[in-house]
Design a protein around this motif. Sequence first.
Motif, PDB file in Angstrom:
ATOM      1  N   VAL A 116       0.841  -1.198   0.000  1.00 63.85           N
ATOM      2  CA  VAL A 116       0.000   0.000   0.000  1.00 63.85           C
ATOM      3  C   VAL A 116       0.875   1.247   0.000  1.00 63.85           C
ATOM      4  O   VAL A 116       0.685   2.171  -0.808  1.00 63.85           O
ATOM      5  CB  VAL A 116      -0.944   0.021   1.226  1.00 63.85           C
ATOM      6  CG1 VAL A 116      -1.657   1.371   1.329  1.00 63.85           C
ATOM      7  CG2 VAL A 116      -1.968  -1.107   1.137  1.00 63.85           C
ATOM      8  N   LEU A 117       1.844   1.267   0.886  1.00 57.21           N
ATOM      9  CA  LEU A 117       2.735   2.427   1.002  1.00 57.21           C
ATOM     10  C   LEU A 117       3.491   2.673  -0.297  1.00 57.21           C
ATOM     11  O   LEU A 117       3.493   3.794  -0.832  1.00 57.21           O
ATOM     12  CB  LEU A 117       3.720   2.195   2.153  1.00 57.21           C
ATOM     13  CG  LEU A 117       4.776   3.273   2.382  1.00 57.21           C
ATOM     14  CD1 LEU A 117       4.154   4.556   2.911  1.00 57.21           C
ATOM     15  CD2 LEU A 117       5.853   2.766   3.354  1.00 57.21           C
ATOM     16  N   TYR A 118       4.124   1.641  -0.813  1.00 52.04           N
ATOM     17  CA  TYR A 118       4.980   1.801  -1.989  1.00 52.04           C
ATOM     18  C   TYR A 118       4.186   2.132  -3.246  1.00 52.04           C
ATOM     19  O   TYR A 118       4.646   2.890  -4.099  1.00 52.04           O
ATOM     20  CB  TYR A 118       5.795   0.535  -2.221  1.00 52.04           C
ATOM     21  CG  TYR A 118       7.010   0.380  -1.337  1.00 52.04           C
ATOM     22  CD1 TYR A 118       7.356   1.356  -0.408  1.00 52.04           C
ATOM     23  CD2 TYR A 118       7.822  -0.750  -1.427  1.00 52.04           C
ATOM     24  CE1 TYR A 118       8.469   1.212   0.394  1.00 52.04           C
ATOM     25  CE2 TYR A 118       8.943  -0.896  -0.626  1.00 52.04           C
ATOM     26  CZ  TYR A 118       9.262   0.083   0.285  1.00 52.04           C
ATOM     27  OH  TYR A 118      10.367  -0.062   1.080  1.00 52.04           O
ATOM     28  N   HIS A 119       3.015   1.542  -3.365  1.00 55.28           N
ATOM     29  CA  HIS A 119       2.299   1.694  -4.633  1.00 55.28           C
ATOM     30  C   HIS A 119       1.199   2.742  -4.590  1.00 55.28           C
ATOM     31  O   HIS A 119       0.579   3.027  -5.617  1.00 55.28           O
ATOM     32  CB  HIS A 119       1.776   0.337  -5.091  1.00 55.28           C
ATOM     33  CG  HIS A 119       2.880  -0.604  -5.465  1.00 55.28           C
ATOM     34  ND1 HIS A 119       3.559  -0.515  -6.652  1.00 55.28           N
ATOM     35  CD2 HIS A 119       3.469  -1.611  -4.777  1.00 55.28           C
ATOM     36  CE1 HIS A 119       4.498  -1.443  -6.709  1.00 55.28           C
ATOM     37  NE2 HIS A 119       4.467  -2.119  -5.584  1.00 55.28           N
ATOM     38  N   ARG A 120       1.000   3.343  -3.423  1.00 56.06           N
ATOM     39  CA  ARG A 120       0.155   4.540  -3.352  1.00 56.06           C
ATOM     40  C   ARG A 120       1.030   5.798  -3.317  1.00 56.06           C
ATOM     41  O   ARG A 120       0.736   6.789  -3.965  1.00 56.06           O
ATOM     42  CB  ARG A 120      -0.720   4.496  -2.100  1.00 56.06           C
ATOM     43  CG  ARG A 120      -1.923   3.558  -2.178  1.00 56.06           C
ATOM     44  CD  ARG A 120      -3.143   4.230  -2.793  1.00 56.06           C
ATOM     45  NE  ARG A 120      -4.282   3.331  -2.959  1.00 56.06           N
ATOM     46  CZ  ARG A 120      -5.289   3.231  -2.096  1.00 56.06           C
ATOM     47  NH1 ARG A 120      -5.301   3.977  -0.991  1.00 56.06           N
ATOM     48  NH2 ARG A 120      -6.290   2.405  -2.316  1.00 56.06           N
ATOM     49  N   LEU A 121       2.131   5.739  -2.551  1.00 55.56           N
ATOM     50  CA  LEU A 121       2.964   6.930  -2.373  1.00 55.56           C
ATOM     51  C   LEU A 121       4.257   6.877  -3.167  1.00 55.56           C
ATOM     52  O   LEU A 121       4.905   7.908  -3.357  1.00 55.56           O
ATOM     53  CB  LEU A 121       3.277   7.130  -0.882  1.00 55.56           C
ATOM     54  CG  LEU A 121       2.073   7.302   0.047  1.00 55.56           C
ATOM     55  CD1 LEU A 121       2.545   7.560   1.476  1.00 55.56           C
ATOM     56  CD2 LEU A 121       1.171   8.433  -0.425  1.00 55.56           C
ATOM     57  N   GLY A 122       4.671   5.685  -3.579  1.00 50.57           N
ATOM     58  CA  GLY A 122       5.915   5.565  -4.340  1.00 50.57           C
ATOM     59  C   GLY A 122       6.941   4.765  -3.578  1.00 50.57           C
ATOM     60  O   GLY A 122       7.152   4.984  -2.391  1.00 50.57           O
ATOM     61  N   ASN A 123       7.594   3.834  -4.245  1.00 50.24           N
ATOM     62  CA  ASN A 123       8.627   3.014  -3.618  1.00 50.24           C
ATOM     63  C   ASN A 123      10.002   3.621  -3.866  1.00 50.24           C
ATOM     64  O   ASN A 123      10.110   4.667  -4.514  1.00 50.24           O
ATOM     65  CB  ASN A 123       8.526   1.567  -4.121  1.00 50.24           C
ATOM     66  CG  ASN A 123       8.703   1.472  -5.623  1.00 50.24           C
ATOM     67  OD1 ASN A 123       9.454   2.231  -6.225  1.00 50.24           O
ATOM     68  ND2 ASN A 123       8.002   0.528  -6.238  1.00 50.24           N
ATOM     69  N   PRO A 124      11.064   3.012  -3.350  1.00 49.53           N
ATOM     70  CA  PRO A 124      12.402   3.611  -3.506  1.00 49.53           C
ATOM     71  C   PRO A 124      12.814   3.858  -4.957  1.00 49.53           C
ATOM     72  O   PRO A 124      13.661   4.708  -5.229  1.00 49.53           O
ATOM     73  CB  PRO A 124      13.320   2.584  -2.832  1.00 49.53           C
ATOM     74  CG  PRO A 124      12.458   1.932  -1.803  1.00 49.53           C
ATOM     75  CD  PRO A 124      11.097   1.843  -2.440  1.00 49.53           C
ATOM     76  N   THR A 125      12.220   3.124  -5.907  1.00 53.02           N
ATOM     77  CA  THR A 125      12.556   3.361  -7.316  1.00 53.02           C
ATOM     78  C   THR A 125      11.611   4.369  -7.960  1.00 53.02           C
ATOM     79  O   THR A 125      11.763   4.706  -9.130  1.00 53.02           O
ATOM     80  CB  THR A 125      12.494   2.040  -8.116  1.00 53.02           C
ATOM     81  OG1 THR A 125      11.143   1.563  -8.121  1.00 53.02           O
ATOM     82  CG2 THR A 125      13.406   0.997  -7.497  1.00 53.02           C
ATOM     83  N   GLY A 126      10.631   4.829  -7.194  1.00 47.35           N
ATOM     84  CA  GLY A 126       9.691   5.810  -7.708  1.00 47.35           C
ATOM     85  C   GLY A 126       8.525   5.221  -8.468  1.00 47.35           C
ATOM     86  O   GLY A 126       7.660   5.949  -8.962  1.00 47.35           O
ATOM     87  N   GLU A 127       8.463   3.913  -8.577  1.00 49.14           N
ATOM     88  CA  GLU A 127       7.406   3.265  -9.340  1.00 49.14           C
ATOM     89  C   GLU A 127       6.161   3.078  -8.484  1.00 49.14           C
ATOM     90  O   GLU A 127       6.236   2.834  -7.285  1.00 49.14           O
ATOM     91  CB  GLU A 127       7.891   1.910  -9.856  1.00 49.14           C
ATOM     92  CG  GLU A 127       9.095   1.999 -10.783  1.00 49.14           C
ATOM     93  CD  GLU A 127       9.667   0.641 -11.112  1.00 49.14           C
ATOM     94  OE1 GLU A 127       9.162  -0.356 -10.570  1.00 49.14           O
ATOM     95  OE2 GLU A 127      10.627   0.585 -11.894  1.00 49.14           O
ATOM     96  N   LYS A 128       4.983   3.195  -9.114  1.00 47.84           N
ATOM     97  CA  LYS A 128       3.716   2.953  -8.443  1.00 47.84           C
ATOM     98  C   LYS A 128       2.829   2.119  -9.355  1.00 47.84           C
ATOM     99  O   LYS A 128       2.764   2.371 -10.557  1.00 47.84           O
ATOM    100  CB  LYS A 128       3.021   4.268  -8.095  1.00 47.84           C
ATOM    101  CG  LYS A 128       3.713   5.072  -7.011  1.00 47.84           C
ATOM    102  CD  LYS A 128       2.870   6.252  -6.546  1.00 47.84           C
ATOM    103  CE  LYS A 128       2.864   7.374  -7.556  1.00 47.84           C
ATOM    104  NZ  LYS A 128       2.178   8.583  -7.021  1.00 47.84           N
ATOM    105  N   ASP A 129       2.155   1.158  -8.770  1.00 46.08           N
ATOM    106  CA  ASP A 129       1.243   0.318  -9.535  1.00 46.08           C
ATOM    107  C   ASP A 129      -0.085   0.285  -8.787  1.00 46.08           C
ATOM    108  O   ASP A 129      -0.210  -0.404  -7.771  1.00 46.08           O
ATOM    109  CB  ASP A 129       1.814  -1.095  -9.673  1.00 46.08           C
ATOM    110  CG  ASP A 129       0.972  -1.970 -10.598  1.00 46.08           C
ATOM    111  OD1 ASP A 129      -0.242  -1.698 -10.733  1.00 46.08           O
ATOM    112  OD2 ASP A 129       1.527  -2.936 -11.161  1.00 46.08           O
TER     113      ASP A 129
END
Length: 214
Positions: A116-129
């Motif tokens: 949820v965190l990575y793909h709503r706000l962005g992960n360390p690579t900047g990718e969101k799905d």
Amino acid sequence: MLTIYGVYRSRASRNIWLAEELGIPFKQVPVIQHYRTVPAGMLHTQSPEFLKVNPNGLIPSIDDDGLVLHESLAINLYLARKHGGPLAAANVAEEGEIAMWSLWAATGVEPHAINVLYHRLGNPTGEKDPKVADAAVEALRRPFAVLEQALVKSGWLVGGRFTVADLNVAEIVRYAQAAPELFETSPRVKTWLAACQARPGFKKMWAARDAEPA
């Protein structure tokens, strides 16, 4: 003295929050994740010096007067038991409950909450799905319902008071705050997390985290 290895923007925040709650003097050694932009001269998780502390190459780790431990939740269980007080288990039954909730959160909540965190706000690579985020939200509905029911009796997880179980679980549930719809359908969880994050120990940790470079 207790030494905590890790930056605030990592799972070391869990150990720093607990140390603040318990009033334990500690030294923080900043170690950044190797996949982030590493400032010149700063230790990172693949630095040879840090690998001597934790050969897994992960943060956090602690050195407590010669005892070296890894894994943030296990570190908190150790520190709470060592220093005692209301955050620690009052008896062996509470010790079992605290361990149960910590492992429940690590296995049943954290993998989805991270998505949820990575793909709503962005992960360390900047990718969101968005599809990954939506699937994670759906996967969290059942554990949120379990947590909601567990909070009915007293608003806390173990012993009718704030304990290390609440701290450990709250630091994992925090990742899911990027999905407010989960909290709207679990009002006790929302109230409980707000109460955890209103504690002075959390506020002190979070202020230092905010001051740390992203």
